[in-house]
Design an enzyme around this catalytic site. Structure first.
Site, PDB file in Angstrom:
ATOM      1  N   HIS A 176       9.588  -3.632   3.226  1.00  0.00           N
ATOM      2  CA  HIS A 176       9.201  -3.853   1.828  1.00  0.00           C
ATOM      3  C   HIS A 176      10.442  -4.056   0.950  1.00  0.00           C
ATOM      4  CE1 HIS A 176       5.729  -1.200   3.208  1.00  0.00           C
ATOM      5  NE2 HIS A 176       5.101  -2.258   2.777  1.00  0.00           N
ATOM      6  N   MET A 218       0.852  -1.190   0.000  1.00  0.00           N
ATOM      7  CA  MET A 218       0.000   0.000   0.000  1.00  0.00           C
ATOM      8  C   MET A 218       0.891   1.245   0.000  1.00  0.00           C
ATOM      9  SD  MET A 218      -3.442  -0.965   2.045  1.00  0.00           S
ATOM     10  CE  MET A 218      -2.850  -0.689   3.688  1.00  0.00           C
ATOM     11  N   GLN A 270      -2.894 -12.324   7.646  1.00  0.00           N
ATOM     12  CA  GLN A 270      -3.090 -12.013   6.219  1.00  0.00           C
ATOM     13  C   GLN A 270      -2.462 -13.109   5.355  1.00  0.00           C
ATOM     14  OE1 GLN A 270      -2.800  -7.987   4.307  1.00  0.00           O
ATOM     15  NE2 GLN A 270      -0.707  -8.618   3.895  1.00  0.00           N
ATOM     16  N   ARG A 295       2.811   2.065   9.722  1.00  0.00           N
ATOM     17  CA  ARG A 295       2.081   2.814  10.758  1.00  0.00           C
ATOM     18  C   ARG A 295       3.005   3.281  11.890  1.00  0.00           C
ATOM     19  NH1 ARG A 295      -2.444  -0.851   9.129  1.00  0.00           N
ATOM     20  NH2 ARG A 295      -4.092   0.519   8.379  1.00  0.00           N
ATOM     21  N   ASP A 338       2.375  -9.647   8.879  1.00  0.00           N
ATOM     22  CA  ASP A 338       0.917  -9.777   8.795  1.00  0.00           C
ATOM     23  C   ASP A 338       0.581 -11.262   8.672  1.00  0.00           C
ATOM     24  OD1 ASP A 338       0.135  -6.925   8.753  1.00  0.00           O
ATOM     25  OD2 ASP A 338       1.399  -6.907   6.980  1.00  0.00           O
TER      26      ASP A 338
HETATM   27  O1  PAF Z   1      -0.147  -5.854   3.533  1.00  0.00           O
HETATM   28  C1  PAF Z   1      -0.565  -4.915   2.807  1.00  0.00           C
HETATM   29  O2  PAF Z   1       0.101  -3.896   2.612  1.00  0.00           O
HETATM   30  C2  PAF Z   1      -1.938  -5.025   2.177  1.00  0.00           C
HETATM   31  O3  PAF Z   1      -2.833  -5.670   3.021  1.00  0.00           O
HETATM   32  C3  PAF Z   1      -1.917  -5.662   0.789  1.00  0.00           C
HETATM   33  C4  PAF Z   1      -1.439  -7.114   0.844  1.00  0.00           C
HETATM   34  C5  PAF Z   1      -1.014  -4.867  -0.133  1.00  0.00           C
HETATM   35  C6  PAF Z   1      -3.332  -5.662   0.195  1.00  0.00           C
HETATM   36  O4  PAF Z   1      -3.828  -4.375   0.073  1.00  0.00           O
END
Ligand code: PAF
Length: 316
Positions: free
Chosen positions: A70, A63, A186, A221, A183
């Site tokens: 990242h 995002m 996720q 964040r 995450d």
């Molecule tokens: O982890 C994230 O940044 C988001 O949840 C993702 C996987 C890009 C989906 O919007």
């Protein structure tokens, strides 16, 4: 045209030369030389072109607001010889109305520069209206691993994540998707979706959590935190370390470990715990006795930020 996502800042289009290498009409080349696709048709052509040259294509979905976490995902894929597409899309459907969609940090030019420096081949930065066209009416509801924990605290979150990740996979058809272990729920949700929707010809690579020197897990964040709150945030990783010590000393009872972790979070200044839970990393079902697939997951409010962290407990 006004965006339906009124609180989403739509990033302006740059006026750059056509990227002839890919033979694509509206894909732009940023000042960094990386290709920037904004439409689904452009990212499809770009990936198709890479595939026709036998490249292994990897998507790193983000995002934006890129940080060293990242970058580690991008660099590790590049080091395996893969061509990396970084998607930058602040997905409105994974934010509840009261959450931080409008204030979520946006720094697209910087993100493109960072991704290019890390070796990415292309950026996919669509607008919300490109991803969710007028009349969009489909949502992927995940049960199983989406229930409880983040799913309980953020009831609409995983449907938004599942929907956008499935769409990104269908739009880009990569060989591999890379997600961060921070995450963890996720990851479990996306793995379930990929299996259930027959997207499992795409490999899912999970990159270990990248931490600051003091142990705090990297997160977009974290930038919401004042310097005192940033210090308070160390409580989450400290709590994981405490639980690992208990396990190293022979404790195997999940309830005792979770209670002790929660007590530690509760005793930490400026930290309001949401949960400390021991779960199976694949199903996110709570466990009673720990094994090698057991994760301790913690979530807490620290100042304005809701932070999460996790660790496997049995590590040789
Ligand atoms: O982890 C994230 O940044 C988001 O949840 C993702 C996987 C890009 C989906 O919007």
């Amino acid at each position: 045209m006004l965006s339906r996502w009124s609180d989403q800042r739509v990033i302006g289009q740059h006026c750059c030369p056509v990227l002839r290498r890919f033979g694509i009409s509206s894909t732009q080349q940023s000042a960094t030389g990386v290709a920037v696709a904004r439409s689904i048709s452009d990212i499809r052509s770009l990936v198709g072109d890479l595939r026709s040259r036998d490249a292994h294509v990897t998507i790193v979905p983000t995002m934006g607001a890129l940080h060293a976490g990242h970058i580690a995902l991008i660099e590790s894929s590049v080091s395996r010889g893969e061509r990396v597409v970084v998607s930058i899309f602040v997905n409105p459907t994974q934010f509840a109305a009261h959450e931080d969609l409008s204030s979520y940090p946006r720094q697209e030019a910087r993100d493109i520069e960072m991704a290019a420096e890390a070796g990415a081949t292309a950026i996919f930065a669509p607008s919300p209206d490109e991803v969710y066209p007028d009349g969009f009416a489909t949502s992927i509801q995940v049960h199983g691993p989406a229930q409880g924990f983040e799913g309980a605290s953020r009831p609409t979150h995983f449907a938004g994540v599942a929907t956008v990740v499935a769409k990104l996979l269908l739009m880009t058809r990569p060989d591999t998707i890379v997600l961060g272990q921070k995450d963890a729920q996720q990851v479990a949700v996306v793995r379930r979706v990929m299996t259930d929707l027959n997207l499992d010809d795409i490999s899912l690579v999970v990159h270990p959590i990248v931490r600051e020197d003091d142990g705090v897990a990297m997160s977009s964040r974290n930038r919401y935190l004042s310097s005192q709150e940033r210090l308070n945030a160390r409580a989450l990783s400290r709590t994981l370390g405490h639980a690992k010590d208990l396990v190293a000393r022979g404790e195997r009872d999940a309830t005792r470990i979770a209670d002790s972790a929660l007590a530690m979070l509760n005793a930490s200044d400026g930290v309001v715990p949401d949960y400390a839970a021991l779960v199976d990393a694949s199903t996110f079902a709570p466990v009673t006795h720990i094994d090698r697939n057991t994760l301790l997951c913690v979530a807490a409010q620290v100042g304005p930020a809701r932070l999460i962290d996790n660790s496997f407990l049995l590590i040789d």
